[in-house]
Structures are given as C-alpha cells and as structure tokens.
Design a protein around this motif. Structure first.
Motif, short mmCIF file in Angstrom:
data_model
loop_
_atom_site.label_atom_id
_atom_site.label_comp_id
_atom_site.label_asym_id
_atom_site.label_seq_id
_atom_site.Cartn_x
_atom_site.Cartn_y
_atom_site.Cartn_z
N PRO A 61 0.82 -1.23 0.00
CA PRO A 61 0.00 0.00 0.00
C PRO A 61 0.84 1.27 0.00
O PRO A 61 1.40 1.67 1.02
CB PRO A 61 -0.83 -0.13 1.28
N ARG A 97 3.44 -9.06 4.76
CA ARG A 97 2.99 -9.74 3.55
C ARG A 97 3.56 -11.15 3.49
O ARG A 97 2.85 -12.12 3.17
CB ARG A 97 3.42 -8.93 2.33
N SER A 105 -5.02 -4.35 1.79
CA SER A 105 -4.05 -3.35 2.26
C SER A 105 -4.35 -2.89 3.69
O SER A 105 -3.43 -2.57 4.45
CB SER A 105 -4.03 -2.15 1.32
N THR A 109 -1.57 -3.18 6.65
CA THR A 109 -1.04 -2.06 7.44
C THR A 109 -1.29 -2.30 8.93
O THR A 109 -0.46 -1.94 9.77
CB THR A 109 -1.68 -0.73 7.01
#
Lengths: 222, 195
Positions: A61, A97, A105, A109
């Motif tokens: 992102p 990830r 996203s 985060t």
C-alpha cells in the motif's frame, strides 16, 4: 456582435477579465494538488519516492507509506528521520505480507503496526490460518494498542491468539480493549490487567460442537 | 486631341443632354400599382430569425466597461460557490436532497473533550496529516470538540492537534510510534457504521 466603435477598449477589458479568472481559480485549487513531499529536500524526497515506487512494484500500500511521510512532515521531523520511518514501515509491510500472504491493504497495514509494536512474525502467523472471520482489523488494532501500552509481548500474544482461535468477534476484542485500558488507567499492571480480562471474556462455543436438536446456535453468546 | 467645336457627335450629345426630359404621366401610377401588388411583409418575425439575423449594436466605452466588469463578477462568484476552501470542487446544495457519499464511505464523528483549548484540529491519513484541513468545532461552553467527516471503510490512523500540540484520542486504541517518537490513535471504520 458588430460594434460601430473599434472595440479595442472592450478587447482590453475582456483580456483583463480572462487573466483575472485564470489567476483566481488556480489559487483556489492549489491546495488540493500540492505535493506535500515537496517540503522535503531533494535527496530525502528522492529516497522516499524510490520507496513508494518499490512499494507499488511489490503491491504494497503506497498510500500508507506516503501518509507516514506526510505525518513526519506535519510533525516537522528531520528529513532523514522521515526516510527512516518510511523505510521501517516499508520493511514491516514486506514482513507482514510474507507472514500473512495475500491480504488486503488495510489488514496489511494493521499487521505492520502489530509488528512495529513488538510482535514477532511467527506470532502474527497464528492469525494467518484463521479464514472464518471477515476481518482481522479489530484484533490487530487491539493487539498493537496493548503492546504500545506496555503489555508484555508474550502475554498479549497468548491472550489474543486464544480469543482469535476461539472465534471471538470484533465486539469481543473491542470490549476487551476497553476493559484493559480502564484497568491500566486505574493503575493495574498492563500484563495483569490483560490476563484478568482474558479470563472473564466469554467466547463462542467451538464450531465443532453441534447444538442440541431444534436449538439454534446462540450468536449473542459470543 | 479632338476639337469639340468641330466634332458632330459632341454637338449631338450636348443637344441631347440639354433637352428637357418628358415623362409619361401614367408611369408613377404603374410603379405604385406594381408595389401594391407585392405581398405585404409579415408583421411577426419568427424568434429564430431574430436571434440569427445579424444586427448592429452601439455601445459606449462606459457600457463596455460595465459589461466586462459584470462578466468578471459572475465568474468570480461562480468560482467561489463551486469550490470549498480546500480548493476542491463541491456540488451545489440542492434543497431536499441529502448529500451523497461515495459508496465506500461512512460518516464518522470524532469527539475530544478539551475545555481549555483554543483550537483543535484533526489530522490523519485521511487528510494528509494537514492541520488546516479538518478543524474541529467547539460545542457551546462544555469544552467538547467535534467534527464529522466521511471516511473510507478500513483502518485509519489519526491524532488531534490541540493548540498546536499533538494528542491521542483517549477513546480509541493506540497505534504504535511510526518512528517520530509519538503514538497515534486508530479508528476502524466498518461499512454503514456511524461511530
């Protein structure tokens, strides 16, 4: 329109009007288009933009990393500190990830925030296997909060992972957070506060347990 | 050169020019009869013809100046109404129609109790951490500052700026320090929820 008098005066005024309008509109719209990264010096800006490009290439992102840079600018942080902060978040996103696999996203985060607060990737991986819940956002937000408030990493992980595996929903995590926060504000040790509250937090019955004949599963007992 | 006194054609031309013109007394009547025979022009001119037909206008320099000033004024007013103070274009308000939010947005209300504060603004990932973009409004005399804004569904990190000093939301989970020495707050926005 045909004018009897040579229209030099009108042409001049019309030109002035056009120039005035052209000057007014960009001033009003300037704020929306200004790139706040321009407040960084060229070297630090280039470093940040390089990381943003890399994030875009990796499918991470970009807006989140850009927001970190904006936060640093608003906090009047040093340009090198901003670059370090963006790089740290970039690395955390990559680790999240690699740990969780493909997630959206927002969850990525949130997971990066958990890692940034002190959780280990192998702890985060516990949340990878659970696919039943619609979102891990609340669980990750509470986890990162507890670590930030000083709950020991092992205590936070063991407590929250137990709730997660037991199928706790967003409301359960939010209620746990409010209770623990209240206890900490009253002076209780953060780790003790969490352990106490975990013990008294009801979770739903195991999905493998079949309800009695003719009785619906009580969703409110979660 | 030809001498006009000796040329017969010059004499003839002069004589013809000096001869009185004799007109037919009925000629005038014939002309008027022909005019009367023509169809009279229509009294009503179609609107489209009035619009498209060229016409001459006479304007004084003062009138031209007033016209130009009026056009500038209209442009400025239109620009002012069409933009908010952030410089973004906004829809004109319509009576009886609720403002439409993007499908992915949810209206969220932020509240902070700060009785002593002079100014409070909201900064976060949703406004580029720009202190000027989301000022909060103080409720009358009770020190409660609020702002309501549409946010996309998901996780949002934010802080309050109270008289220029950073402050987390006491009613929201903390987000760890991003690397600038301070924690922020987190708001999880779900679809359709009003927090």
């Amino acid at each position: 329109m045909r004018l009897h008098r040579p229209p030099r005066f009108a042409l001049g005024l019309s030109l002035a009007a056009l120039v005035a309008l052209a000057a007014i509109r960009p001033v009003a719209g300037q704020d929306a288009t200004v790139d706040r990264l321009a407040k960084l010096d060229q070297y630090n800006r280039a470093a940040v933009e390089l990381m943003l490009d890399s994030a875009a290439t990796l499918g991470l992102p970009v807006s989140y990393l850009r927001s970190v840079a904006y936060e640093g600018i608003q906090r009047k942080a040093d340009g090198r500190a901003i670059v370090r902060a963006v790089r740290k978040q970039f690395d955390l996103l990559k680790t999240a990830r690699a740990t969780l696999g493909t997630v959206d996203s927002e969850e990525l985060t949130a997971a990066a925030a958990v890692l940034g607060a002190g959780a280990r990737p192998n702890q985060l991986a516990t949340f990878r296997a659970q696919q039943k819940a619609p979102s891990r956002l609340e669980a990750f937000a509470v986890w990162a909060d507890l670590l930030t408030r000083g709950v020991p990493a092992e205590d936070a992980f063991s407590g929250l992972s137990k709730l997660w595996v037991d199928g706790a929903d967003d409301a359960t995590f939010l209620r746990l957070w409010k209770n623990v926060q209240s206890d900490i504000l009253q002076g209780l040790n953060p780790g003790t506060a969490l352990q106490n509250r975990i013990r008294e937090t009801p979770v739903r019955a195991s999905p493998q347990v079949k309800p009695p004949e003719g009785q619906q599963e009580n969703q409110s007992s979660r | 050169m030809i001498d006009s006194e000796q040329h017969p054609y010059v004499e003839w031309i002069a004589r013809e020019a000096r001869r009185p013109v004799v007109t037919d007394p009925a000629a005038r009547e014939r002309v008027m009869a022909a005019i009367r025979a023509e169809p009279a022009p229509a009294a009503h001119v179609p609107l489209w013809r009035r619009i498209v037909e060229p016409r001459a206008l006479t304007l004084s320099p003062a009138a031209i100046g007033l016209l130009a000033a009026g056009l500038v004024g209209i442009g400025v007013l239109a620009g002012g109404f069409a933009m908010n103070r952030d410089g973004r274009m906004v829809d004109q308000p319509r009576v009886g129609v609720a403002p439409q939010l993007p499908v992915s947005d949810t209206v969220v209300r932020f509240v902070l109790v700060a009785p002593q504060a002079e100014t409070v603004s909201l900064v976060g990932d949703f406004n580029g951490w720009d202190a000027s973009k989301t000022p909060m409004a103080r409720a009358a005399s009770n020190g409660v500052w609020t702002v309501t804004l549409p946010l996309s569904v998901g996780r949002h990190v934010y802080s309050f700026l109270v008289d220029g000093k950073w402050s987390v939301d006491p009613n929201a989970p903390l987000a760890p320090d991003d690397g600038f020495g301070h924690a922020n707050s987190v708001k999880i926005v779900r679809r359709g929820s009003v927090l």
